[in-house]
Design a protein around this motif. Structure first.
Motif, PDB file in Angstrom:
ATOM      1  N   TYR A   1       0.855  -1.199   0.000  1.00 32.59           N
ATOM      2  CA  TYR A   1       0.000   0.000   0.000  1.00 32.59           C
ATOM      3  C   TYR A   1       0.885   1.240   0.000  1.00 32.59           C
ATOM      4  CZ  TYR A   1      -3.383   3.481   1.663  1.00 32.59           C
ATOM      5  OH  TYR A   1      -4.169   4.598   1.798  1.00 32.59           O
TER       6      TYR A   1
ATOM      7  N   GLU B   1       0.475   5.543  -0.199  1.00 32.89           N
ATOM      8  CA  GLU B   1      -0.375   6.733  -0.213  1.00 32.89           C
ATOM      9  C   GLU B   1       0.515   7.949  -0.427  1.00 32.89           C
ATOM     10  OE1 GLU B   1      -3.343   8.872   3.001  1.00 32.89           O
ATOM     11  OE2 GLU B   1      -3.287   6.679   2.901  1.00 32.89           O
TER      12      GLU B   1
ATOM     13  N   HIS C   1      -4.324  13.143  -5.198  1.00 33.78           N
ATOM     14  CA  HIS C   1      -4.099  12.325  -4.002  1.00 33.78           C
ATOM     15  C   HIS C   1      -4.364  10.856  -4.355  1.00 33.78           C
ATOM     16  CE1 HIS C   1      -4.195  16.174  -1.890  1.00 33.78           C
ATOM     17  NE2 HIS C   1      -5.300  16.433  -2.568  1.00 33.78           N
ATOM     18  N   TYR C   2      -3.503   9.992  -3.829  1.00 40.92           N
ATOM     19  CA  TYR C   2      -3.563   8.581  -4.195  1.00 40.92           C
ATOM     20  C   TYR C   2      -3.555   7.685  -2.957  1.00 40.92           C
ATOM     21  CZ  TYR C   2      -2.383  10.388  -8.781  1.00 40.92           C
ATOM     22  OH  TYR C   2      -2.394  11.093  -9.950  1.00 40.92           O
ATOM     23  N   LYS C   3      -4.406   6.670  -2.990  1.00 41.96           N
ATOM     24  CA  LYS C   3      -4.395   5.591  -2.008  1.00 41.96           C
ATOM     25  C   LYS C   3      -4.322   4.299  -2.813  1.00 41.96           C
ATOM     26  CE  LYS C   3      -7.041   8.262   1.380  1.00 41.96           C
ATOM     27  NZ  LYS C   3      -8.229   8.294   2.265  1.00 41.96           N
TER      28      LYS C   3
ATOM     29  N   LYS D   1      -3.574   0.597  -3.483  1.00 48.00           N
ATOM     30  CA  LYS D   1      -3.462  -0.758  -2.963  1.00 48.00           C
ATOM     31  C   LYS D   1      -2.703  -1.579  -3.995  1.00 48.00           C
ATOM     32  CE  LYS D   1      -7.666  -0.537  -0.163  1.00 48.00           C
ATOM     33  NZ  LYS D   1      -9.009  -1.131   0.107  1.00 48.00           N
TER      34      LYS D   1
ATOM     35  N   CYS E   1      -6.607   1.595  -6.948  1.00 49.21           N
ATOM     36  CA  CYS E   1      -6.144   2.860  -6.380  1.00 49.21           C
ATOM     37  C   CYS E   1      -7.287   3.856  -6.319  1.00 49.21           C
ATOM     38  CB  CYS E   1      -5.006   3.440  -7.229  1.00 49.21           C
ATOM     39  SG  CYS E   1      -4.296   4.966  -6.551  1.00 49.21           S
TER      40      CYS E   1
END
Length: 240
Positions: A66, A68, A76-78, A80, A86
């Protein structure tokens, strides 16, 4: 006569605003434009690529599931990474991006799910383009052995080893090439770019301000391209 005077003024304004731009571009082109160098593929190029990966703790990157981060205070990115999904957030939009099958992505605008297929497709493509570009500025060194990547060893004018990487497939702009330059430890310090989106070939961007994350992988937090700065902030990583 009045119309001629107006046209003359308009023409003068066009010259006034465009001539400096053209002169500036011409100066930049003559100063920085370079032909794509020739290199040699094979074991020596692969060894140089592996030295770069070792310097950045590639094993830790592979174990990181992961990531971020925020790119240029706008996107903005999260991500996985272990699940190939994402969350991409910008302005008032959020896309739960399915990286393997983008058509399965879920799109939100102003916290409401977008149902219109055309809007969903358009916003998904925007999110995918953002993802491909912005994550490249974060993890490009770790992609040198991806499928469709060609590696070549190049000797610079200073007789230093540099790594020419060409992406023949994948991403948003296949065919782009990057020439990596290294410090004495084998860590990247910059690359030159031969890419479709830039009008000048061989422009150099720095890879500096490395951060060792909680999963022990090293990631960059800043790039300098001519007079522009590209900031990568709020980096957070987690293992699988």
């Amino acid at each position: 006569m009045k119309i001629k005077r107006i046209l003359k003024i308009i023409g003068g304004l066009i010259v006034f605003f465009t001539l400096p731009t053209l002169l500036f571009f011409g100066f930049m082109y003559l100063k920085y434009n370079e032909e794509l160098p020739q290199g040699t593929s094979g074991e020596a190029a692969d060894t140089l690529a592996k030295t770069m990966l070792n310097a950045l703790n590639y094993d830790a990157y592979k174990a990181t599931g992961y990531i971020e981060f925020t790119f240029k205070k706008r996107h903005h990115y999260k991500w996985k990474k272990s699940e190939n999904t994402c969350f991409v957030l910008w302005k008032n939009y959020k896309v739960n991006l399915d990286l393997l099958t983008p058509s399965n992505s879920v799109v939100y605008a102003y916290n409401l799910k977008v149902e219109d297929p055309k809007d969903t497709q358009e916003l998904t493509q925007i999110a995918l383009n953002y993802f491909n570009n912005d994550t490249f500025w974060l993890v490009a060194p770790f992609k040198v052995f991806d499928e469709g990547v060609e590696r070549r060893l190049v000797k610079t004018e200073a007789n230093k080893d540099a790594l020419l990487v060409t992406y023949t497939s994948g991403g948003s702009t296949p065919g782009d090439s990057y020439l990596w330059h290294f410090d004495d430890s084998g860590k990247p310090k910059s690359f030159q770019m031969w890419v479709d989106i830039l009008p000048i070939d061989g422009l150099e961007a720095s890879w500096t301000d490395w951060k060792t994350t909680s999963t022990e992988v090293q990631l960059p937090t800043f790039h300098k391209l001519l007079f522009l700065g590209l900031e990568i902030e709020d980096i957070y990583t987690k293992n699988l």
